[in-house]
Design a protein around this motif. Structure first.
Motif, short mmCIF file in Angstrom:
data_model
loop_
_atom_site.label_atom_id
_atom_site.label_comp_id
_atom_site.label_asym_id
_atom_site.label_seq_id
_atom_site.Cartn_x
_atom_site.Cartn_y
_atom_site.Cartn_z
N GLU A 34 -24.17 23.56 15.78
CA GLU A 34 -22.82 24.09 15.91
C GLU A 34 -21.80 23.06 15.42
O GLU A 34 -22.06 21.87 15.39
N ILE A 35 -20.65 23.57 15.03
CA ILE A 35 -19.52 22.75 14.61
C ILE A 35 -18.44 22.95 15.66
O ILE A 35 -18.15 24.08 16.03
N ASN A 36 -17.86 21.86 16.12
CA ASN A 36 -16.86 21.93 17.18
C ASN A 36 -15.52 21.37 16.73
O ASN A 36 -15.19 20.23 17.02
N PRO A 37 -14.73 22.19 16.00
CA PRO A 37 -13.40 21.71 15.63
C PRO A 37 -12.52 21.63 16.88
O PRO A 37 -12.69 22.42 17.81
N ILE A 38 -11.63 20.66 16.91
CA ILE A 38 -10.71 20.53 18.04
C ILE A 38 -9.48 21.37 17.72
O ILE A 38 -8.69 21.03 16.83
N ILE A 39 -9.35 22.50 18.42
CA ILE A 39 -8.26 23.43 18.16
C ILE A 39 -7.59 23.76 19.49
O ILE A 39 -8.14 24.51 20.29
N PRO A 40 -6.40 23.22 19.75
CA PRO A 40 -5.71 23.61 20.98
C PRO A 40 -5.33 25.09 20.89
O PRO A 40 -5.25 25.66 19.80
N PHE A 41 -5.08 25.69 22.03
CA PHE A 41 -4.74 27.11 22.04
C PHE A 41 -3.51 27.38 21.17
O PHE A 41 -3.44 28.40 20.48
N SER A 42 -2.58 26.46 21.15
CA SER A 42 -1.38 26.64 20.33
C SER A 42 -1.68 26.53 18.83
O SER A 42 -0.87 26.92 18.00
N ILE A 55 -15.25 32.33 13.51
CA ILE A 55 -15.39 31.88 14.89
C ILE A 55 -15.85 33.03 15.78
O ILE A 55 -16.75 32.89 16.60
N GLU A 56 -15.24 34.18 15.58
CA GLU A 56 -15.55 35.35 16.42
C GLU A 56 -16.92 35.94 16.13
O GLU A 56 -17.58 36.47 17.02
N SER A 57 -17.37 35.86 14.88
CA SER A 57 -18.58 36.58 14.49
C SER A 57 -19.85 35.74 14.41
O SER A 57 -20.91 36.26 14.14
N SER A 58 -19.74 34.42 14.64
CA SER A 58 -20.94 33.59 14.55
C SER A 58 -21.02 32.61 15.70
O SER A 58 -20.06 32.40 16.43
N ASP A 59 -22.20 32.02 15.85
CA ASP A 59 -22.41 30.99 16.87
C ASP A 59 -22.29 29.60 16.28
O ASP A 59 -22.46 28.61 16.98
N LEU A 60 -22.01 29.49 14.99
CA LEU A 60 -21.96 28.19 14.34
C LEU A 60 -20.72 27.40 14.74
O LEU A 60 -20.79 26.20 14.97
N ILE A 61 -19.58 28.06 14.86
CA ILE A 61 -18.33 27.36 15.14
C ILE A 61 -17.89 27.66 16.57
O ILE A 61 -17.61 28.81 16.92
N LYS A 62 -17.85 26.61 17.38
CA LYS A 62 -17.43 26.73 18.77
C LYS A 62 -16.33 25.70 19.02
O LYS A 62 -16.59 24.53 19.26
N PRO A 63 -15.08 26.15 18.93
CA PRO A 63 -13.97 25.21 19.06
C PRO A 63 -13.92 24.54 20.44
O PRO A 63 -14.29 25.13 21.46
N ILE A 64 -13.46 23.30 20.43
CA ILE A 64 -13.12 22.59 21.67
C ILE A 64 -11.65 22.88 21.89
O ILE A 64 -10.82 22.70 20.98
N ARG A 65 -11.29 23.35 23.07
CA ARG A 65 -9.92 23.78 23.36
C ARG A 65 -9.28 22.87 24.40
O ARG A 65 -9.30 23.16 25.59
N PRO A 66 -8.70 21.74 23.99
CA PRO A 66 -8.07 20.86 24.97
C PRO A 66 -6.78 21.48 25.51
O PRO A 66 -6.08 22.19 24.79
N THR A 67 -6.52 21.21 26.76
CA THR A 67 -5.25 21.64 27.35
C THR A 67 -4.15 20.71 26.84
O THR A 67 -4.42 19.66 26.27
N ASP A 68 -2.91 21.10 27.06
CA ASP A 68 -1.79 20.24 26.65
C ASP A 68 -1.90 18.87 27.31
O ASP A 68 -1.66 17.84 26.68
N ASN A 69 -2.26 18.85 28.59
CA ASN A 69 -2.37 17.59 29.32
C ASN A 69 -3.49 16.71 28.75
O ASN A 69 -3.33 15.51 28.60
N GLN A 70 -4.63 17.32 28.41
CA GLN A 70 -5.73 16.56 27.81
C GLN A 70 -5.32 15.98 26.46
O GLN A 70 -5.64 14.84 26.15
#
Length: 99
Positions: A34-42, A55-70
């Motif tokens: 898997e590939i984990n791009p760092i993509i905040p919700f914003s 992202i929606e149609s495959s298991d290859l890309i699973k974003p890391i979603r940091p919160t604003d505080n993180q």
């Protein structure tokens, strides 16, 4: 040992929100689970439609979603470490010139 056993489990991708090199992306499943791009919700609004669909149609890309505080904490940590390194390098330079 088979090919599947030698794959990297995760790959954090950070130069951008999405992988722009299509050739690299096509071959990535050979080496990565898997590939984990760092993509905040914003940041979702900045994704291309194609990448968002991938992202929606495959298991290859699973974003890391940091919160604003993180994100804020990580930025402060990185800035602090950068300043520590610069101060250490400056001190070492001064000491080398002084001696």
């Amino acid at each position: 040992m088979g090919v599947m056993e030698r794959k990297m489990k995760r790959f954090i991708y950070y130069p951008d929100f999405e992988v722009r090199d299509e050739t690299w992306l096509k071959f990535a499943p050979l080496y990565l689970e898997e590939i984990n791009p760092i993509i905040p919700f914003s940041g979702e609004k900045h994704l291309s439609k194609e990448f968002a669909n991938l992202i929606e149609s495959s298991d290859l890309i699973k974003p890391i979603r940091p919160t604003d505080n993180q994100g804020r904490t990580s930025s402060l940590d990185a800035t602090g470490k950068d300043m520590q390194m610069k101060n250490t390098n400056l001190l070492n330079y001064i000491l080398s010139v002084w001696n």
